[in-house]
Design a protein around this motif. Sequence first.
Motif, mmCIF file in Angstrom:
data_model
loop_
_atom_site.group_PDB
_atom_site.id
_atom_site.type_symbol
_atom_site.label_atom_id
_atom_site.label_comp_id
_atom_site.label_asym_id
_atom_site.label_seq_id
_atom_site.Cartn_x
_atom_site.Cartn_y
_atom_site.Cartn_z
ATOM 1 N N GLU A 72 0.944 -1.095 0.034
ATOM 2 C CA GLU A 72 -0.054 -0.095 0.216
ATOM 3 C C GLU A 72 0.704 0.994 -0.133
ATOM 4 O O GLU A 72 2.126 1.185 0.410
ATOM 5 C CB GLU A 72 -1.025 0.157 1.192
ATOM 6 C CG GLU A 72 -1.715 -1.158 1.194
ATOM 7 C CD GLU A 72 -2.812 -1.290 2.630
ATOM 8 O OE1 GLU A 72 -2.717 -0.045 3.136
ATOM 9 O OE2 GLU A 72 -3.429 -2.075 2.505
ATOM 10 N N ALA A 73 0.298 2.265 -0.296
ATOM 11 C CA ALA A 73 1.079 3.447 -0.756
ATOM 12 C C ALA A 73 1.848 3.969 0.975
ATOM 13 O O ALA A 73 0.892 4.184 2.215
ATOM 14 C CB ALA A 73 0.104 4.802 -1.037
ATOM 15 N N GLY A 74 2.984 4.083 0.749
ATOM 16 C CA GLY A 74 3.783 4.357 2.022
ATOM 17 C C GLY A 74 4.001 3.413 2.931
ATOM 18 O O GLY A 74 4.550 3.618 4.166
ATOM 19 N N LYS A 75 3.685 2.164 2.584
ATOM 20 C CA LYS A 75 3.937 1.038 3.511
ATOM 21 C C LYS A 75 4.730 0.064 2.707
ATOM 22 O O LYS A 75 4.991 0.160 1.604
ATOM 23 C CB LYS A 75 2.480 0.429 4.002
ATOM 24 C CG LYS A 75 1.479 1.617 4.792
ATOM 25 C CD LYS A 75 0.347 0.765 5.066
ATOM 26 C CE LYS A 75 -0.475 1.699 6.087
ATOM 27 N NZ LYS A 75 -1.663 1.153 6.375
ATOM 28 N N SER A 76 5.197 -1.132 3.704
ATOM 29 C CA SER A 76 5.962 -2.080 3.061
ATOM 30 C C SER A 76 5.515 -3.385 3.747
ATOM 31 O O SER A 76 4.962 -3.403 4.553
ATOM 32 C CB SER A 76 7.452 -1.629 3.200
ATOM 33 O OG SER A 76 7.586 -1.771 4.649
ATOM 34 N N LEU A 77 6.257 -4.337 2.753
ATOM 35 C CA LEU A 77 5.917 -5.745 3.478
ATOM 36 C C LEU A 77 7.058 -6.615 3.381
ATOM 37 O O LEU A 77 7.882 -6.606 2.432
ATOM 38 C CB LEU A 77 4.836 -6.322 2.710
ATOM 39 C CG LEU A 77 4.487 -7.960 3.099
ATOM 40 C CD1 LEU A 77 3.663 -7.847 4.154
ATOM 41 C CD2 LEU A 77 3.818 -8.769 2.001
ATOM 42 N N GLU A 78 7.858 -7.373 4.511
ATOM 43 C CA GLU A 78 8.854 -8.056 4.535
ATOM 44 C C GLU A 78 8.407 -9.394 3.745
ATOM 45 O O GLU A 78 7.779 -10.382 4.353
ATOM 46 C CB GLU A 78 9.177 -8.359 5.975
ATOM 47 C CG GLU A 78 10.657 -9.311 5.955
ATOM 48 C CD GLU A 78 11.747 -8.215 5.623
ATOM 49 O OE1 GLU A 78 12.726 -8.731 5.145
ATOM 50 O OE2 GLU A 78 11.687 -7.008 5.911
ATOM 51 N N VAL A 79 9.035 -9.482 2.612
ATOM 52 C CA VAL A 79 8.723 -10.906 2.027
ATOM 53 C C VAL A 79 9.664 -12.023 2.385
ATOM 54 O O VAL A 79 11.239 -12.008 2.335
ATOM 55 C CB VAL A 79 8.791 -10.548 0.187
ATOM 56 C CG1 VAL A 79 8.661 -11.864 -0.448
ATOM 57 C CG2 VAL A 79 8.002 -9.536 0.042
ATOM 58 N N ASP A 80 9.111 -13.234 2.700
ATOM 59 C CA ASP A 80 9.925 -14.300 3.089
ATOM 60 C C ASP A 80 9.173 -15.761 2.642
ATOM 61 O O ASP A 80 8.216 -15.824 2.769
ATOM 62 C CB ASP A 80 9.735 -14.415 4.679
ATOM 63 C CG ASP A 80 10.551 -15.490 5.051
ATOM 64 O OD1 ASP A 80 11.015 -16.383 4.423
ATOM 65 O OD2 ASP A 80 11.187 -15.374 6.345
ATOM 66 N N LEU A 81 9.981 -16.381 1.738
ATOM 67 C CA LEU A 81 9.147 -17.510 1.144
ATOM 68 C C LEU A 81 8.625 -18.603 2.121
ATOM 69 O O LEU A 81 7.973 -18.999 1.649
ATOM 70 C CB LEU A 81 10.559 -18.203 0.393
ATOM 71 C CG LEU A 81 11.068 -17.252 -0.903
ATOM 72 C CD1 LEU A 81 12.270 -18.086 -1.624
ATOM 73 C CD2 LEU A 81 9.827 -17.254 -1.825
ATOM 74 N N PHE A 82 9.342 -18.584 3.257
ATOM 75 C CA PHE A 82 8.698 -19.712 4.117
ATOM 76 C C PHE A 82 7.376 -19.045 4.927
ATOM 77 O O PHE A 82 6.979 -19.726 5.691
ATOM 78 C CB PHE A 82 9.721 -19.713 5.129
ATOM 79 C CG PHE A 82 11.120 -20.592 4.668
ATOM 80 C CD1 PHE A 82 10.986 -22.107 4.343
ATOM 81 C CD2 PHE A 82 12.427 -20.002 4.454
ATOM 82 C CE1 PHE A 82 12.011 -22.648 3.553
ATOM 83 C CE2 PHE A 82 13.335 -20.793 3.992
ATOM 84 C CZ PHE A 82 13.292 -21.892 3.399
ATOM 85 N N ALA B 47 7.406 -23.990 0.847
ATOM 86 C CA ALA B 47 8.125 -23.541 -0.231
ATOM 87 C C ALA B 47 9.669 -23.912 -0.075
ATOM 88 O O ALA B 47 10.123 -23.924 0.977
ATOM 89 C CB ALA B 47 8.022 -21.988 -0.313
ATOM 90 N N SER B 48 10.083 -24.293 -1.281
ATOM 91 C CA SER B 48 11.616 -24.644 -1.533
ATOM 92 C C SER B 48 12.318 -23.361 -1.742
ATOM 93 O O SER B 48 11.924 -22.682 -2.566
ATOM 94 C CB SER B 48 11.799 -25.455 -2.638
ATOM 95 O OG SER B 48 10.863 -26.888 -2.342
ATOM 96 N N ALA B 49 13.464 -23.584 -1.186
ATOM 97 C CA ALA B 49 14.273 -22.331 -1.290
ATOM 98 C C ALA B 49 15.261 -22.418 -2.499
ATOM 99 O O ALA B 49 15.513 -23.547 -2.984
ATOM 100 C CB ALA B 49 15.451 -22.206 -0.297
ATOM 101 N N GLU C 104 13.050 -11.824 -1.893
ATOM 102 C CA GLU C 104 12.761 -11.801 -0.615
ATOM 103 C C GLU C 104 13.220 -10.303 0.058
ATOM 104 O O GLU C 104 14.130 -9.902 -0.614
ATOM 105 C CB GLU C 104 13.433 -12.809 0.508
ATOM 106 C CG GLU C 104 13.006 -14.391 -0.111
ATOM 107 C CD GLU C 104 13.469 -15.451 0.706
ATOM 108 O OE1 GLU C 104 13.013 -15.681 1.824
ATOM 109 O OE2 GLU C 104 14.560 -16.044 0.376
ATOM 110 N N GLY C 105 12.886 -10.289 1.073
ATOM 111 C CA GLY C 105 13.327 -8.838 1.955
ATOM 112 C C GLY C 105 12.195 -7.771 1.867
ATOM 113 O O GLY C 105 10.952 -8.076 1.525
ATOM 114 N N LEU C 106 12.624 -6.517 2.305
ATOM 115 C CA LEU C 106 11.472 -5.455 2.437
ATOM 116 C C LEU C 106 10.809 -4.921 0.962
ATOM 117 O O LEU C 106 11.731 -4.231 0.333
ATOM 118 C CB LEU C 106 12.145 -4.362 3.282
ATOM 119 C CG LEU C 106 11.203 -3.355 3.788
ATOM 120 C CD1 LEU C 106 10.109 -3.885 4.794
ATOM 121 C CD2 LEU C 106 11.835 -2.127 4.601
ATOM 122 N N ALA C 107 9.748 -5.207 0.954
ATOM 123 C CA ALA C 107 9.338 -4.774 -0.472
ATOM 124 C C ALA C 107 8.580 -3.172 -0.177
ATOM 125 O O ALA C 107 7.716 -3.449 0.603
ATOM 126 C CB ALA C 107 8.102 -5.617 -1.094
#
Length: 225
Positions: free
Chosen positions: A74-84, A97-99, A185-188
């Motif tokens: 969302e605008a001005g926000k972020s999400l930490e993406v983790d495959l697991f 999920a497989s690495a 992965e990481g902060l999107a």
Amino acid sequence: MRAFRLPLILVASLAAADDTAVSPRPKPADYPVHDNAKTAVIAAAIVPPEQVKKIFSSDIAKQYVVVEVAVYPEAGKSLEVDLFDFELKAGEQIVRASAPRDFTTAWPSAKNPSIGSRGPNVTAETGVIVAHDTDPVTGRPRTGVGTYEGVAVSNYPRPDPPAQSTTNSKQSDVEDKIRQMALPEGLAKIPVAGYVYFRYRAHKQDALTLNYSNDDGSMDLKFPK
């Protein structure tokens, strides 16, 4: 006009440098399923096995379900993406999920010897024998030279010839592509997309659901058959 050419060329160069990356679709509604997380919308689509085979290999298409996942913060926000944080539910079975880095172990092991290389195998052996001893009459040292021949028959398979180096090269290319096209992965902070790989042999009758869960909440994205 010159003031506008450099940015265009720069954008084109960046795109060419990473042409294997998966780009998010224009909006979440362009995916078959999507839902709201706390700070972002997550959307997904099953990559058809025929497409997986074309992009990667037939082995990956048989052994894995590949899901294209997109994250729209969302605008001005972020999400930490983790495959697991992602799981695939197939009927009553849950698959993590497989690495992407683990795909070096996903390839089939060496094949058993082919039927054509099995026994009976006939092995011929020849050699030279040199013997040193003492003449019992004269007491002088003497040397004897002789030859021998032998034949052995067994049912043990002959080892297959070593695989061509092109096989390793193709495998390495596929593994690189798997990593390059994986969900970053990481902060999107901006929309991102990529593939998430689940080691599962899917069947046409399977009901597949993508589960997402972290400390901020969870969602279930049920794919249409």
